[in-house]
Design an enzyme around this catalytic site. Structure first.
Site, short mmCIF file in Angstrom:
data_model
loop_
_atom_site.label_atom_id
_atom_site.label_comp_id
_atom_site.label_asym_id
_atom_site.label_seq_id
_atom_site.Cartn_x
_atom_site.Cartn_y
_atom_site.Cartn_z
N CYS A 22 30.98 31.37 -15.69
CA CYS A 22 31.25 30.00 -16.11
C CYS A 22 30.10 29.59 -17.01
O CYS A 22 29.01 30.15 -16.91
CB CYS A 22 31.32 29.13 -14.86
SG CYS A 22 31.39 27.38 -15.19
N ARG A 63 39.42 18.65 -21.46
CA ARG A 63 39.88 19.33 -20.25
C ARG A 63 39.92 18.38 -19.06
O ARG A 63 40.73 18.57 -18.16
CB ARG A 63 38.93 20.48 -19.90
CG ARG A 63 39.02 21.65 -20.83
CD ARG A 63 38.19 22.78 -20.30
NE ARG A 63 38.56 23.07 -18.90
CZ ARG A 63 37.95 23.95 -18.14
NH1 ARG A 63 36.93 24.63 -18.63
NH2 ARG A 63 38.34 24.17 -16.91
N ASP A 65 28.92 17.19 -10.01
CA ASP A 65 29.67 16.83 -11.22
C ASP A 65 29.17 15.54 -11.86
O ASP A 65 29.69 15.13 -12.90
CB ASP A 65 31.17 16.71 -10.90
CG ASP A 65 31.78 18.06 -10.53
OD1 ASP A 65 31.18 19.09 -10.87
OD2 ASP A 65 32.84 18.07 -9.89
N ASP A 84 34.02 35.14 -3.54
CA ASP A 84 34.02 36.01 -2.36
C ASP A 84 34.58 35.32 -1.12
O ASP A 84 35.28 35.93 -0.31
CB ASP A 84 32.59 36.53 -2.09
CG ASP A 84 31.58 35.39 -1.97
OD1 ASP A 84 31.58 34.51 -2.86
OD2 ASP A 84 30.80 35.37 -1.00
N LYS A 141 41.27 14.83 -11.65
CA LYS A 141 41.50 16.19 -12.16
C LYS A 141 41.45 17.20 -11.00
O LYS A 141 42.37 18.00 -10.82
CB LYS A 141 40.42 16.55 -13.19
CG LYS A 141 40.39 18.04 -13.54
CD LYS A 141 39.33 18.39 -14.55
CE LYS A 141 37.95 18.59 -14.01
NZ LYS A 141 37.66 19.93 -13.44
N ASN A 142 40.38 17.15 -10.23
CA ASN A 142 40.19 18.22 -9.23
C ASN A 142 41.16 18.10 -8.06
O ASN A 142 41.54 19.12 -7.48
CB ASN A 142 38.73 18.26 -8.77
CG ASN A 142 37.83 18.80 -9.87
OD1 ASN A 142 38.32 19.39 -10.84
ND2 ASN A 142 36.53 18.59 -9.76
N ARG A 186 29.90 31.83 -10.59
CA ARG A 186 30.73 31.07 -9.63
C ARG A 186 31.60 32.08 -8.88
O ARG A 186 32.75 32.32 -9.23
CB ARG A 186 31.57 30.02 -10.37
CG ARG A 186 30.68 28.93 -10.94
CD ARG A 186 31.47 27.87 -11.66
NE ARG A 186 32.33 27.10 -10.80
CZ ARG A 186 33.17 26.19 -11.26
NH1 ARG A 186 33.25 25.95 -12.56
NH2 ARG A 186 33.94 25.50 -10.44
#
Ligand code: EPU
Length: 420
Positions: free
Chosen positions: A116, A396, A304, A124, A22-23, A121
């Protein structure tokens, strides 16, 4: 909204094929904005976040189609440089379009992602990095407005190792004039996957896989075909699913090297591994030992997988700690795990898990992707029936999770429900 009904207490045994990451997919797909043409991205997971990213690119004028696990993207028609709130609120990774848009089109309007479920999160580092490359950044009505005639190479040092900021700045620097150096760059495999795809597209990047990336800007890039990485977090989740039921599993289509920290922890806990090429076999025949885990940027233990580790340690005989140094408040799974009979205390960024108590089925609520995975795992180990509500969080990021678990012998059923 769907829910899962799980009858726990069954030992999981068998083989499962791990989907594309996914990421990594959410990092590489936005880079189609850097060049006009037709891209083919193989091993793309068929999950909600990919649909959201495809819709977002579609709203910008690209044409995306997911056929099986191949994502086809035609970026020739891109004519809008805006990521509206309706997409960004569904998925924070929409921010990944910012760097490519400013680099290629000189402007972007991207909704601020906001908070989130598991805590603040900030972005910047993304914005400061783009400013260093010469972009003018403003915030208006909840949107980031970025403009630049042409980006210029710069030296950028990140105070914190950030996956998303490294990806965004890397994607912007490839089309900047001159040389950009990023120090304290994130070295997650997903960042390297993006860098490798950019090189295939014609970018000049050295130091891939290290914390110092040097990018020599080029005038233009071209479309490519690319193969996505296997999902190391899905892989870890299935390893823990087997371990929590004292089962036996073979994972197919993984990169075992990316799982080094997770495998090391599981070995300490008593799991036995056999790694052959892209396959990992794992077996556990007794309760795991209680083992502390502290999350850290790659190659450390992934944040994660923290929630899933907490679930596994509930079945250990004794107490241990799970500390999250990346997201100190990422413990929304804990109150729900208590409903299954767990004994866990949270102090600052640490969960103190007192394992060995019998878990019993209950109704629990998903709050975010990995917290939901943790609830499923605990329900697989609990005696009796559990209901996991709001499984859209799981959809998701996990492709066909219930089918894969069923194939391993779990009793899990998806039910449509009106509950919110
Ligand atoms: N941070 C800042 N400022 C920034 C950016 C990050 O202070 O501008 C801080 C964060 O608050 C955090 C740390 O830096 O404490 C690391 O955050 P990072 O930027 O690396 O996270 P991300 O890019 O937003 C990605 C994954 C997350 C994963 C984190 C950490 C994607 C789409 N998301 O997020 O994945 O937890 O890296 O590894 O790649 C998930 O898949 O469930 C998930 C949340």
């Amino acid at each position: 909204m769907d829910k899962f009904i799980i009858e726990g207490g069954r030992r999981l045994v068998g083989a499962v094929r791990i989907s594309g990451s996914k990421n990594a997919a959410l990092a590489i797909i936005p880079s189609v904005l850097l060049a006009p043409g037709v891209f083919r991205l193989r091993n793309t997971p068929n999950i909600r976040d990919i649909w959201t990213m495809s819709r977002l690119l579609g709203a910008m004028g690209a044409h995306c189609e997911l056929n099986g696990s191949e994502l086809f993207v035609d970026s020739n028609g891109v004519n809008s440089f805006e990521a509206p709130y309706e997409h960004v609120k569904k998925m924070r990774a929409s921010i990944n379009v910012l760097g490519p848009l400013v680099a290629r089109f000189g402007r972007a309007k991207v909704s601020l992602p906001g908070g989130c479920a598991f805590g603040p999160r900030p972005i910047d580092l993304h914005l400061k990095g783009l400013e260093k490359l010469g972009a003018e950044i403003g915030i208006e009505n909840g949107y980031i407005i970025a403009n630049a005639q042409r980006l210029r190479g710069a030296r950028i040092h990140f105070d914190i190792s950030s996956v998303g900021a490294t990806e965004n700045i890397l994607s912007a620097a490839v089309l900047a004039d001159g040389v950009t150096t990023i120090t304290n760059a994130a070295i997650e495999p997903e960042v390297s996957a993006l860098a490798k795809m950019l090189v295939k597209m014609g970018a000049k990047i050295s130091g891939i896989g290290t914390a110092t990336l040097e990018i020599e800007g080029v005038k233009e890039l071209h479309a490519v075909e690319e193969e996505n990485l296997p999902d190391r977090i899905e892989a870890a989740t299935f390893l823990i699913a087997a371990a929590i039921t004292q089962g036996k599993i073979v994972l197919e289509n993984v990169n075992p090297y990316h799982l080094t920290a997770v495998i090391a922890k599981m070995e300490e806990a008593g799991c036995e591994f056999d790694v052959t090429g892209p396959n990992i076999s794992m077996e556990l025949n007794q309760p795991p030992k209680p083992i502390d885990a502290t999350t850290a940027p790659y190659p450390g233990f992934p944040t994660d997988v923290q929630a899933q580790w907490v679930a596994l340690m509930l079945t250990a005989q004794g107490s241990c700690r799970a500390t999250d140094t990346i997201y100190p408040t990422r413990f929304h799974h804990v109150p729900e795990l208590l409903r299954l009979g767990a004994h866990i205390e949270v102090a600052d960024n640490t969960a103190i898990i007192h394992g060995g108590r019998p878990l019993s089925g209950a109704s629990v609520m998903s709050s975010d992707l990995r917290a939901s995975a943790s609830l499923i795992l605990a329900a697989l180990a609990a005696q009796g029936r559990s209901e996991i509500l709001r499984v859209y969080h799981l959809d998701r990021g996990y492709e066909n999770i219930e089918k894969k678990l069923e194939q391993l012998g779990a009793s899990i059923q998806r039910v449509k429900t009106e509950d919110f």
